[in-house]
Write a protein that holds these residues in place. Structure first.
Motif, mmCIF file in Angstrom:
data_model
loop_
_atom_site.group_PDB
_atom_site.id
_atom_site.type_symbol
_atom_site.label_atom_id
_atom_site.label_comp_id
_atom_site.label_asym_id
_atom_site.label_seq_id
_atom_site.Cartn_x
_atom_site.Cartn_y
_atom_site.Cartn_z
ATOM 1 N N ILE A 83 0.854 -1.231 0.026
ATOM 2 C CA ILE A 83 0.033 0.046 -0.096
ATOM 3 C C ILE A 83 0.875 1.448 -0.005
ATOM 4 O O ILE A 83 1.898 1.353 0.935
ATOM 5 C CB ILE A 83 -1.120 -0.130 1.146
ATOM 6 N N ASP A 84 0.470 2.054 -0.905
ATOM 7 C CA ASP A 84 1.226 3.321 -0.868
ATOM 8 C C ASP A 84 1.363 4.113 0.321
ATOM 9 O O ASP A 84 0.145 4.652 0.644
ATOM 10 C CB ASP A 84 0.938 4.111 -2.102
ATOM 11 N N GLU A 85 2.545 4.320 1.086
ATOM 12 C CA GLU A 85 2.341 4.851 2.352
ATOM 13 C C GLU A 85 2.063 6.489 2.193
ATOM 14 O O GLU A 85 1.333 7.104 3.328
ATOM 15 C CB GLU A 85 3.559 4.756 3.186
ATOM 16 N N ASP A 86 2.322 7.165 1.270
ATOM 17 C CA ASP A 86 2.094 8.410 0.870
ATOM 18 C C ASP A 86 0.483 9.013 0.625
ATOM 19 O O ASP A 86 0.155 9.746 0.981
ATOM 20 C CB ASP A 86 2.873 9.151 -0.291
ATOM 21 N N MET A 87 -0.256 7.693 0.309
ATOM 22 C CA MET A 87 -1.444 7.895 -0.101
ATOM 23 C C MET A 87 -2.345 7.430 0.828
ATOM 24 O O MET A 87 -3.562 8.043 1.051
ATOM 25 C CB MET A 87 -1.628 7.227 -1.595
ATOM 26 N N VAL A 88 -2.086 6.306 1.700
ATOM 27 C CA VAL A 88 -2.768 5.613 2.742
ATOM 28 C C VAL A 88 -2.056 6.002 4.165
ATOM 29 O O VAL A 88 -1.049 5.560 4.333
ATOM 30 C CB VAL A 88 -3.044 4.445 2.557
ATOM 31 N N SER A 89 -2.743 6.497 5.148
ATOM 32 C CA SER A 89 -2.070 6.806 6.413
ATOM 33 C C SER A 89 -2.065 5.448 7.090
ATOM 34 O O SER A 89 -2.746 4.581 6.618
ATOM 35 C CB SER A 89 -3.227 7.706 7.160
ATOM 36 N N ALA A 90 -1.066 5.481 8.221
ATOM 37 C CA ALA A 90 -0.727 4.307 8.723
ATOM 38 C C ALA A 90 -1.906 3.565 9.631
ATOM 39 O O ALA A 90 -2.074 2.366 9.365
ATOM 40 C CB ALA A 90 0.383 4.659 9.741
ATOM 41 N N GLN A 91 -2.939 4.591 10.029
ATOM 42 C CA GLN A 91 -4.067 3.984 10.634
ATOM 43 C C GLN A 91 -4.955 3.247 9.706
ATOM 44 O O GLN A 91 -5.461 2.087 9.930
ATOM 45 C CB GLN A 91 -4.816 5.142 11.225
ATOM 46 N N ILE A 92 -5.139 3.776 8.353
ATOM 47 C CA ILE A 92 -6.086 3.002 7.384
ATOM 48 C C ILE A 92 -5.567 1.909 6.765
ATOM 49 O O ILE A 92 -6.071 0.968 6.953
ATOM 50 C CB ILE A 92 -6.233 4.206 6.290
#
Length: 289
Positions: free
Chosen positions: A107-116
């Motif tokens: 999952i793209d870390e820039d696009m999706v937050s760590a929580q999500i």
């Protein structure tokens, strides 16, 4: 461009999305719904908007919001403006590429937050029980992507942190989902031209436009929420060029009779008042411009 296919899809999409949003609205507003317990603020905003604008207008707004986002993401996918297919599957696959990658742990870390990301991985691994784990994970990805693009395209991707998310259609992954029909209508060929977005908008509101004009014939006034359907029509590129070339273009030629700009104006219509064209010196060189 296959506009007949786009028209069938857009008109179907409006009816389908309105039906889906109406169903979801009944679920989230039910007296003991999970949404009332877990999304108190969003439900408060939703009920406020219904009181101000009316239930039908809220349904119309939310349905079009999701139609607009889905079409925009498909267009971006087809032209590789997205780093990964959000609506579109990778070649030879069926599920959207972003979900397929998430199932493999990417999952793209820039696009999706760590929580999500944590919520998505819990759903996909079975740690978080869900009757539709993949569907729920994909909806989280869609919301995250829309919020990511909000930072660069706020006019299109409003931040989703309210009831719009609650009213998102449930089925986004089956062969009969709205996204499957979106991909079928918005072929790579159709997506070569940005005009596809304009045509989709015009076809989407076409049935409502017909309703508005039918009401006018019965001497019913057009209300403010119906004005866009009656007046905001898509203008194809060739019409824009025709208008510009025969207004500003004509003014330019009258003031600069030696200009060769007319050679690049395919829709320019000469009149008797136009000065004679200067002799061509080859190519499409523009002089005195």
């Amino acid at each position: 461009m296959d506009t007949s296919r786009l028209k069938r899809f857009a008109q179907y999409a409006r009816r389908y999305l309105r039906e889906q949003v109406t169903t979801k609205l009944g679920v989230v507003l039910a007296e003991n719904s999970a949404a009332r317990r877990e999304n108190t603020e969003a439900i408060h905003k939703l009920t406020e908007n219904i009181e101000v604008s009316g239930k039908e207008q809220v349904i119309e707004q939310v349905a079009y919001t999701w139609f607009n986002r889905f079409c925009a993401l498909r267009f971006m996918d087809s032209n590789r403006y997205t780093s990964i297919g959000v609506i579109s599957p990778a070649e030879g696959q069926f599920q959207p590429e972003i979900l397929a990658e998430a199932k493999m742990g990417h999952i793209d870390e820039d696009m999706v937050s760590a929580q999500i990301q944590g919520q998505i991985f819990d759903l996909l691994s079975g740690t978080a029980p869900s009757p539709d784990a993949q569907g729920e994970a994909y909806r989280l990805l869609i919301v995250a992507v829309c919020n990511y693009y909000y930072e660069v395209m706020r006019y299109l991707f409003e931040r989703i942190d309210d009831y719009t998310e609650l009213l998102m259609p449930d089925d986004l992954l089956s062969g009969n989902s709205i996204l499957a029909y979106t991909r079928e209508a918005m072929t790579p060929e159709n997506c070569q031209s940005v005009e596809v977005i304009g045509w989709l908008y015009q076809f989407y509101i076409s049935e409502k436009k017909d309703e508005v004009f039918a009401a006018l014939k019965k001497n019913k006034k057009i209300t403010s929420e119906n004005i866009p359907a009656a007046t905001q029509l898509f203008t194809p590129n060739w019409i824009v060029r025709y208008l510009v070339e025969n207004s500003l273009g004509r003014l330019w030629m009258l003031n600069r009779p030696q200009s060769r700009l007319f050679e690049q104006m395919d829709y320019y219509i000469k009149s008797e008042d136009d000065p004679p064209n200067p002799p061509s010196k080859g190519g499409s060189l523009i002089k005195n411009t």
